[in-house]
Scaffold this motif. Structure first.
Motif, PDB file in Angstrom:
ATOM      1  N   ASP A 133      -1.945 -22.275  26.255  1.00  0.00           N
ATOM      2  CA  ASP A 133      -2.828 -23.413  26.501  1.00  0.00           C
ATOM      3  C   ASP A 133      -2.046 -24.509  27.224  1.00  0.00           C
ATOM      4  O   ASP A 133      -2.401 -24.951  28.304  1.00  0.00           O
ATOM      5  N   THR A 134      -0.953 -24.959  26.605  1.00  0.00           N
ATOM      6  CA  THR A 134      -0.098 -25.968  27.233  1.00  0.00           C
ATOM      7  C   THR A 134       1.361 -25.567  27.065  1.00  0.00           C
ATOM      8  O   THR A 134       1.721 -24.828  26.150  1.00  0.00           O
ATOM      9  N   GLY A 135       2.209 -26.074  27.962  1.00  0.00           N
ATOM     10  CA  GLY A 135       3.637 -25.803  27.877  1.00  0.00           C
ATOM     11  C   GLY A 135       4.061 -24.634  28.742  1.00  0.00           C
ATOM     12  O   GLY A 135       3.247 -23.980  29.399  1.00  0.00           O
ATOM     13  N   LYS A 136       5.379 -24.380  28.752  1.00  0.00           N
ATOM     14  CA  LYS A 136       5.952 -23.259  29.491  1.00  0.00           C
ATOM     15  C   LYS A 136       6.817 -22.436  28.550  1.00  0.00           C
ATOM     16  O   LYS A 136       7.480 -22.984  27.661  1.00  0.00           O
ATOM     17  N   TYR A 137       6.834 -21.114  28.767  1.00  0.00           N
ATOM     18  CA  TYR A 137       7.505 -20.210  27.849  1.00  0.00           C
ATOM     19  C   TYR A 137       8.378 -19.232  28.631  1.00  0.00           C
ATOM     20  O   TYR A 137       7.881 -18.508  29.498  1.00  0.00           O
ATOM     21  N   ASP A 138       9.681 -19.247  28.329  1.00  0.00           N
ATOM     22  CA  ASP A 138      10.641 -18.402  29.031  1.00  0.00           C
ATOM     23  C   ASP A 138      10.717 -17.022  28.383  1.00  0.00           C
ATOM     24  O   ASP A 138      10.734 -16.896  27.150  1.00  0.00           O
ATOM     25  N   VAL A 139      10.804 -16.006  29.231  1.00  0.00           N
ATOM     26  CA  VAL A 139      10.867 -14.614  28.768  1.00  0.00           C
ATOM     27  C   VAL A 139      12.261 -14.067  29.051  1.00  0.00           C
ATOM     28  O   VAL A 139      12.720 -14.068  30.207  1.00  0.00           O
ATOM     29  N   TYR A 140      12.930 -13.594  28.005  1.00  0.00           N
ATOM     30  CA  TYR A 140      14.279 -13.062  28.119  1.00  0.00           C
ATOM     31  C   TYR A 140      14.286 -11.582  27.731  1.00  0.00           C
ATOM     32  O   TYR A 140      13.652 -11.185  26.748  1.00  0.00           O
ATOM     33  N   VAL A 141      15.028 -10.771  28.495  1.00  0.00           N
ATOM     34  CA  VAL A 141      15.166  -9.352  28.188  1.00  0.00           C
ATOM     35  C   VAL A 141      16.649  -9.021  28.069  1.00  0.00           C
ATOM     36  O   VAL A 141      17.442  -9.365  28.958  1.00  0.00           O
ATOM     37  N   ALA A 142      17.021  -8.376  26.967  1.00  0.00           N
ATOM     38  CA  ALA A 142      18.406  -7.966  26.741  1.00  0.00           C
ATOM     39  C   ALA A 142      18.499  -6.449  26.852  1.00  0.00           C
ATOM     40  O   ALA A 142      17.832  -5.728  26.109  1.00  0.00           O
ATOM     41  N   LYS A 143      19.309  -5.975  27.784  1.00  0.00           N
ATOM     42  CA  LYS A 143      19.566  -4.545  27.897  1.00  0.00           C
ATOM     43  C   LYS A 143      20.736  -4.193  26.997  1.00  0.00           C
ATOM     44  O   LYS A 143      21.574  -5.053  26.681  1.00  0.00           O
ATOM     45  N   PRO A 144      20.829  -2.922  26.573  1.00  0.00           N
ATOM     46  CA  PRO A 144      21.920  -2.523  25.668  1.00  0.00           C
ATOM     47  C   PRO A 144      23.286  -2.919  26.216  1.00  0.00           C
ATOM     48  O   PRO A 144      23.621  -2.628  27.367  1.00  0.00           O
ATOM     49  N   GLY A 145      24.078  -3.625  25.389  1.00  0.00           N
ATOM     50  CA  GLY A 145      25.416  -4.022  25.772  1.00  0.00           C
ATOM     51  C   GLY A 145      25.486  -5.240  26.669  1.00  0.00           C
ATOM     52  O   GLY A 145      26.572  -5.629  27.107  1.00  0.00           O
ATOM     53  N   GLU A 146      24.350  -5.867  26.945  1.00  0.00           N
ATOM     54  CA  GLU A 146      24.327  -7.037  27.821  1.00  0.00           C
ATOM     55  C   GLU A 146      23.645  -8.200  27.123  1.00  0.00           C
ATOM     56  O   GLU A 146      22.838  -8.015  26.198  1.00  0.00           O
ATOM     57  N   ASP A 147      23.963  -9.413  27.570  1.00  0.00           N
ATOM     58  CA  ASP A 147      23.295 -10.593  27.048  1.00  0.00           C
ATOM     59  C   ASP A 147      21.872 -10.679  27.608  1.00  0.00           C
ATOM     60  O   ASP A 147      21.577 -10.149  28.682  1.00  0.00           O
ATOM     61  N   ALA A 148      21.009 -11.361  26.872  1.00  0.00           N
ATOM     62  CA  ALA A 148      19.625 -11.533  27.324  1.00  0.00           C
ATOM     63  C   ALA A 148      19.599 -12.366  28.601  1.00  0.00           C
ATOM     64  O   ALA A 148      20.332 -13.349  28.741  1.00  0.00           O
ATOM     65  N   LYS A 149      18.751 -11.964  29.539  1.00  0.00           N
ATOM     66  CA  LYS A 149      18.617 -12.674  30.807  1.00  0.00           C
ATOM     67  C   LYS A 149      17.174 -13.166  30.973  1.00  0.00           C
ATOM     68  O   LYS A 149      16.222 -12.486  30.589  1.00  0.00           O
ATOM     69  N   LEU A 150      17.061 -14.357  31.552  1.00  0.00           N
ATOM     70  CA  LEU A 150      15.735 -14.913  31.831  1.00  0.00           C
ATOM     71  C   LEU A 150      15.100 -14.115  32.961  1.00  0.00           C
ATOM     72  O   LEU A 150      15.673 -13.999  34.051  1.00  0.00           O
ATOM     73  N   VAL A 151      13.915 -13.549  32.720  1.00  0.00           N
ATOM     74  CA  VAL A 151      13.257 -12.728  33.742  1.00  0.00           C
ATOM     75  C   VAL A 151      12.022 -13.397  34.334  1.00  0.00           C
ATOM     76  O   VAL A 151      11.639 -13.131  35.468  1.00  0.00           O
ATOM     77  N   THR A 152      11.378 -14.279  33.574  1.00  0.00           N
ATOM     78  CA  THR A 152      10.214 -14.982  34.094  1.00  0.00           C
ATOM     79  C   THR A 152       9.848 -16.130  33.158  1.00  0.00           C
ATOM     80  O   THR A 152      10.361 -16.217  32.039  1.00  0.00           O
ATOM     81  N   THR A 153       8.962 -16.985  33.631  1.00  0.00           N
ATOM     82  CA  THR A 153       8.443 -18.075  32.808  1.00  0.00           C
ATOM     83  C   THR A 153       6.922 -18.001  32.829  1.00  0.00           C
ATOM     84  O   THR A 153       6.310 -17.873  33.896  1.00  0.00           O
ATOM     85  N   VAL A 154       6.318 -18.053  31.662  1.00  0.00           N
ATOM     86  CA  VAL A 154       4.854 -17.963  31.553  1.00  0.00           C
ATOM     87  C   VAL A 154       4.272 -19.374  31.542  1.00  0.00           C
ATOM     88  O   VAL A 154       4.574 -20.170  30.645  1.00  0.00           O
ATOM     89  N   PRO A 155       3.415 -19.708  32.518  1.00  0.00           N
ATOM     90  CA  PRO A 155       2.840 -21.057  32.588  1.00  0.00           C
ATOM     91  C   PRO A 155       1.521 -21.148  31.832  1.00  0.00           C
ATOM     92  O   PRO A 155       1.085 -20.164  31.199  1.00  0.00           O
ATOM     93  N   GLU A 156       0.873 -22.294  31.914  1.00  0.00           N
ATOM     94  CA  GLU A 156      -0.445 -22.471  31.307  1.00  0.00           C
ATOM     95  C   GLU A 156      -1.432 -21.451  31.889  1.00  0.00           C
ATOM     96  O   GLU A 156      -1.449 -21.224  33.089  1.00  0.00           O
ATOM     97  N   GLY A 157      -2.232 -20.842  31.018  1.00  0.00           N
ATOM     98  CA  GLY A 157      -3.180 -19.822  31.445  1.00  0.00           C
ATOM     99  C   GLY A 157      -2.608 -18.427  31.440  1.00  0.00           C
ATOM    100  O   GLY A 157      -3.352 -17.449  31.527  1.00  0.00           O
ATOM    101  N   GLY A 158      -1.273 -18.313  31.324  1.00  0.00           N
ATOM    102  CA  GLY A 158      -0.647 -17.003  31.250  1.00  0.00           C
ATOM    103  C   GLY A 158      -0.736 -16.425  29.850  1.00  0.00           C
ATOM    104  O   GLY A 158      -1.222 -17.073  28.909  1.00  0.00           O
ATOM    105  N   SER A 159      -0.253 -15.214  29.692  1.00  0.00           N
ATOM    106  CA  SER A 159      -0.317 -14.570  28.377  1.00  0.00           C
ATOM    107  C   SER A 159       0.881 -13.659  28.206  1.00  0.00           C
ATOM    108  O   SER A 159       1.533 -13.272  29.175  1.00  0.00           O
ATOM    109  N   PHE A 160       1.160 -13.297  26.971  1.00  0.00           N
ATOM    110  CA  PHE A 160       2.251 -12.368  26.681  1.00  0.00           C
ATOM    111  C   PHE A 160       2.017 -11.755  25.302  1.00  0.00           C
ATOM    112  O   PHE A 160       1.217 -12.254  24.510  1.00  0.00           O
TER     113      PHE A 160
END
Length: 346
Positions: A133-160
């Protein structure tokens, strides 16, 4: 098709990352049919209260014609409008009709998040689907043996959060609030029921309708079911123009309810005349798709009108067996000249 392709590719990615579906628990899942409609407050956020098990206990995903337990979370008209705004352009809800969207509005509950707060954690079992509804939400993915990396940001109206619910697999990413904001959430059972059962209901509804459409009589039940899955409903008010002569054409229409008129003019300064009245079960818009030429006529709603539509790609793929019939029927259409000649003779 875009949604199906996307979800298919994501499913393959999950398998490669070792995040595919796990074995189900031995104990049977709770039935969604055991409770009556409930009006309740938001369910508790259980993610941070105890350690989650990584295996998945999935609800039965088989579409059912039986009524199921609908959840209704009371909310203001303003809140409903905010949800409506948030899902307007969300592809997951684009095929739902008014009643089904109302069911979505009723079933969603409000979740407030502070900046930096985690909404979902990669590897955990998924309980809810979220629309921003409001705000921004960062999406992080961690592959085996690696630190989580920011892959995208979900804006208003987006979903996850839909992948874990649809595929019965652990969360494929961690989502963290970049700013303070508000989410609308829907629980697993309701999400699966609405999105899976509505597809099944849509197929049953349109299969019986398509069986009465003349040009589709030569198709078998499977072919009509495939078309039913691809149809997109649309509504027009009396007097509203659906297609306009001279415009490029990318959509084919079948009238489900109401009537329309086809109007044609030989030139820009010549008043158009009615060349055809189109009623329930009849179609229009195919000429531009078959010939790759601009629209030959304007089609206007004569009454309040409900249609189902196929885009160009679906039309070509699904109505191939009917192409000869469609082209043959094109020869029977009256033109502006036919109407004027008939008037002059009378």
């Amino acid at each position: 098709q875009r949604k199906s392709k996307f979800l298919g590719e994501m499913g393959q990615c999950l398998a490669k990352m070792g995040l595919g579906p796990k074995e189900k628990h031995d104990s049977p899942p709770p039935s969604p049919h055991t409770a009556e409609i409930t009006r309740e407050g938001p369910p508790p956020d259980r993610y941070h209260k105890r350690q989650r098990r990584f295996s998945v206990s999935a609800e039965c995903a088989t579409p059912s014609i039986e009524p199921y337990a609908k959840k209704i979370y009371p909310k203001s008209e303003e809140a409903v409008l905010r949800i409506q705004r948030a899902i307007t352009n969300n592809i997951l809800f684009s095929h739902l009709d008014k009643e089904q969207k109302q069911e979505v509005f009723d079933a969603m509950f409000e979740v407030d998040k502070k900046a930096g707060e985690v909404v979902i954690n990669q590897g955990e079992q998924g309980d809810n689907f979220y629309v921003v509804d409001t705000g921004k939400y960062d999406v992080y993915v961690a592959k085996p043996g690696e630190d989580a990396k920011l892959v995208t940001t979900v804006p208003e109206g987006g979903s996850f959060g839909e992948l874990a619910l649809m595929y019965n697999c652990p969360r494929a990413a961690t989502v963290k609030a970049r700013t303070a904001g508000k989410l609308w959430a829907m629980d697993r059972v309701t999400f699966r029921r609405i999105l899976m059962d509505t597809t099944n209901q849509k197929r049953r509804q349109y299969e019986s309708f398509l069986a009465g459409v003349d040009i589709l009589q030569s198709l078998n039940q499977y072919e009509r079911a495939t078309i039913a899955d691809a149809l997109e409903p649309a509504e027009f008010k009396a007097g509203e123009v659906i297609i306009r002569q001279g415009d490029p054409g990318d959509t084919f229409y079948i009238i489900e309810q109401g009537e329309a008129v086809a109007l044609q003019s030989p030139g820009p300064n010549v008043p158009p005349v009615q060349v055809k009245r189109i009623t329930k079960g009849q179609y229009f818009g195919e000429i531009a798709l078959l010939t790759d030429q601009p629209r030959k006529a304007t089609v206007q709603a004569a009454t309040d009108l409900r249609v189902v539509a196929l885009d160009r790609k679906s039309f070509t793929r699904l109505l191939g067996p009917c192409e000869d019939i469609l082209k043959r029927n094109m020869q029977n259409y009256r033109t502006y000249t036919d109407v004027i000649n008939k008037k002059s003779k009378s």
